[in-house]
Design an enzyme around this catalytic site. Structure first.
Site, PDB file in Angstrom:
ATOM      1  N   HIS A 100       1.378  -1.503  -0.013  1.00  0.00           N
ATOM      2  CA  HIS A 100       0.175  -0.168  -0.149  1.00  0.00           C
ATOM      3  C   HIS A 100       1.007   1.533   0.072  1.00  0.00           C
ATOM      4  CE1 HIS A 100      -2.468   2.819   1.016  1.00  0.00           C
ATOM      5  NE2 HIS A 100      -4.002   2.027   0.373  1.00  0.00           N
ATOM      6  N   GLU A 172      -4.554   2.273  -7.581  1.00  0.00           N
ATOM      7  CA  GLU A 172      -4.599   2.703  -6.778  1.00  0.00           C
ATOM      8  C   GLU A 172      -3.710   4.441  -6.473  1.00  0.00           C
ATOM      9  OE1 GLU A 172      -6.081   1.910  -2.363  1.00  0.00           O
ATOM     10  OE2 GLU A 172      -4.943   1.377  -2.562  1.00  0.00           O
TER      11      GLU A 172
END
Ligand code: PGA
Length: 258
Positions: A100, A172
């Protein structure tokens, strides 16, 4: 446009460092369970903070799967504060998020660390959501595409084709995370195609076509349909909106339309 209509949709809740206490986490979990009924076409994964996993897994039932937001690259050893992938599995995690951007930025995780985490997590039998995405859309498109490509190539370096079925890539764009400025479905579609092309170059075309890609970055109940319909993705990685059971449930319901 409907891409990969035969595939299940996947909606992943990433609670990040929320909520502050176990009773709150249990309430949120129970609320999400109520608002996200089991749909035939949608797999729902909830990734709470790791310390809450075992308390939630007992209550999971068959409604949805649990995931961990990060895992270490070793299962055991002298690594203060680390959580090994086998530990995560043993308390109910089926999925792991790896790479992430918040960990890449705030904790200085490198592509090489992420590569090691991918291998360890897959080895432990977890399904892995590998997060990739560019920092900014300023400048040359080839440059940020190359940035994403490098993240994918390194992340998948140790992943054999037969285990690739346990890998999902979440696209993302970093600037869209927590920003209220989601990407456009047109751009997401371009990136989803680019990601699949990168996977095809590493493995082969049919593998890449079946490969699940998610979108994440200010996804919410208002834009979910647009991304799932026009963004060329198979699902969503949801941060803030997953802390609101009603909104998250709506997103799951929308995903069931596809
Ligand atoms: P956001 O976070 O939905 O709050 O933008 C998404 C993510 O970081 O996974």
């Amino acid at each position: 446009m409907m891409v990969h209509a035969q595939k299940h949709r996947l909606i992943v809740a990433n609670w990040k460092c929320n909520p502050a206490t176990l009773p709150e986490a249990q309430r949120l979990f129970a609320a999400i369970k109520k608002t996200s009924p089991r749909y035939k076409n949608v797999d729902v994964v909830v990734c709470p903070p790791a310390v809450f996993l075992s308390s939630l897994s007992a209550k999971d039932g068959r409604a949805f799967k649990l995931g961990i937001q990060d895992v270490f690259w070793e299962n055991t050893g002298a690594y203060t504060g680390a959580v090994g992938p086998r530990m995560a599995r043993s308390v109910g995690a089926v999925y792991a998020i790896v790479g992430h951007s918040e960990r890449r930025e705030q904790l200085k995780e490198t592509n090489e660390m992420i590569e090691a985490k991918m291998e360890a997590a897959l080895e432990a039998g977890l399904r892995v959501v590998l997060c990739v995405g560019e920092k900014s859309r300023q400048g040359d498109a080839a440059e940020y595409a190359a940035f994403v490509k490098e993240e994918i190539q390194t992340g998948l370096r140790g992943v054999a084709k037969q285990v690739l079925k346990n890998v999902i890539i979440a696209y993302e764009p970093i600037w869209a995370i927590g920003s209220d400025e989601a990407d456009t479905p047109e751009r997401t579609l371009e990136m989803a195609l680019y990601i699949r092309k990168t996977v095809a170059d590493l493995y082969d075309r049919s593998t890449a076509q079946a490969f699940p890609v998610l979108y994440g970055g200010s996804a919410n109940a208002n834009n979910a349909r647009m991304f799932l319909r026009d963004g060329g993705v198979d699902g969503l990685l949801v941060g803030r909106a997953s802390l609101n059971a009603k909104e998250f449930g709506k997103m799951v319901e929308i995903a069931n339309e596809f």
